[in-house]
Structure formats: C-alpha cells, structure tokens
Motif scaffolding. Structure first.
Motif, mmCIF file in Angstrom:
data_model
loop_
_atom_site.group_PDB
_atom_site.id
_atom_site.type_symbol
_atom_site.label_atom_id
_atom_site.label_comp_id
_atom_site.label_asym_id
_atom_site.label_seq_id
_atom_site.Cartn_x
_atom_site.Cartn_y
_atom_site.Cartn_z
ATOM 1 N N SER A 122 -2.572 9.784 0.251
ATOM 2 C CA SER A 122 -1.258 9.656 -0.381
ATOM 3 C C SER A 122 -0.709 8.254 -0.130
ATOM 4 O O SER A 122 -0.915 7.662 0.928
ATOM 5 N N PHE B 189 2.639 9.247 -3.807
ATOM 6 C CA PHE B 189 1.749 9.366 -4.949
ATOM 7 C C PHE B 189 0.298 9.459 -4.515
ATOM 8 O O PHE B 189 -0.081 8.969 -3.452
ATOM 9 N N VAL B 190 -0.510 10.057 -5.377
ATOM 10 C CA VAL B 190 -1.952 10.087 -5.194
ATOM 11 C C VAL B 190 -2.565 8.960 -6.022
ATOM 12 O O VAL B 190 -3.513 8.316 -5.596
ATOM 13 N N GLU B 191 -1.994 8.694 -7.175
ATOM 14 C CA GLU B 191 -2.492 7.668 -8.097
ATOM 15 C C GLU B 191 -1.923 6.289 -7.781
ATOM 16 O O GLU B 191 -0.699 6.135 -7.664
ATOM 17 N N ASN B 192 -2.806 5.306 -7.667
ATOM 18 C CA ASN B 192 -2.378 3.923 -7.419
ATOM 19 C C ASN B 192 -1.426 3.422 -8.499
ATOM 20 O O ASN B 192 -0.455 2.733 -8.202
ATOM 21 N N SER B 193 -1.709 3.741 -9.753
ATOM 22 C CA SER B 193 -0.906 3.222 -10.862
ATOM 23 C C SER B 193 0.543 3.696 -10.788
ATOM 24 O O SER B 193 1.467 2.932 -11.081
ATOM 25 N N GLN B 194 0.766 4.936 -10.385
ATOM 26 C CA GLN B 194 2.134 5.456 -10.264
ATOM 27 C C GLN B 194 2.874 4.778 -9.115
ATOM 28 O O GLN B 194 4.048 4.434 -9.246
#
Length: 113
Positions: free
Chosen positions: A80, A48-53
């Motif tokens: 990533s 993932f690129v997004e921490n939340s995901q």
C-alpha cells in the motif's frame, strides 16, 4: 495613466474596524480538533495499491502548495502507498492544513505518533 484618486482606491488599507477582521487560526484554540500537546501528527490523505492513483493525488496536493510524504508498506501481504502531509507538532498548523485539505474535497485522517 491612472489618477491619484484611482491609485488610492486600488491600494489596500490597514485602517478600519479591527472587529471586522477574521481572527487568525491560532486565535481560537477551542476550534482545534486536536490538542496542542507537542505530539507529532501527520495527516493521511489517501492509501492506494496503484502507483498511478497515488501519483495523481500527490500531484494534486503539490499543485495546491501542499508538500507530501510517501510511505510504502506491506499490510497482510499487500503493498500500500500512503500519501501523508506533515509532521506537525503545533495544533494551529495542523488544523490549518486539515482545513486546507478538506476544502479540496479530500479526506484528512490524522495519525499521532
């Protein structure tokens, strides 16, 4: 209070036809997707690129009793977050965890190193 007959019915028994018992994962090496060669392997469940995901997937795995490793890397200038499980050196343990992850509806990509 329950009667003796009722309590006996509720207790699991070990007697019976052993052919009807499902074999352990390690009982059938031909079922393994990877050889039992002692090499270290990890299962990559997501990138993932997004921490939340990444956090969401990690928490889902943890709620299901699966410990995770988090690896952060920069690839072609982009950060990533890799969510991984393992490492494993035994094919039976690896296959068991692959099956468990796939049963959750997740992808399980195995990396060897």
């Amino acid at each position: 209070m329950t009667s003796q007959a009722e309590s006996k019915r509720k207790q699991p028994t070990l007697a019976g036809d052993m052919d009807s018992v499902a074999p352990a994962v390690s009982a059938d090496p031909s079922r393994f997707d990877y050889p039992d060669d002692g090499r270290r392997r990890v299962i990559q469940v997501g990138v993932f690129v997004e921490n939340s995901q990444a956090r969401s997937l990690r928490q889902r795995l943890l709620r299901n009793g699966i410990a995770t490793l988090v690896n952060v890397a920069t690839v072609q200038g982009e950060r990533s977050i890799r969510i991984r499980v393992g490492p494993f050196t035994k094919a039976a343990e690896l296959q068991s965890k692959i099956d468990e992850i796939k049963a959750m509806g997740l992808d399980a990509r195995v990396l060897t190193y």
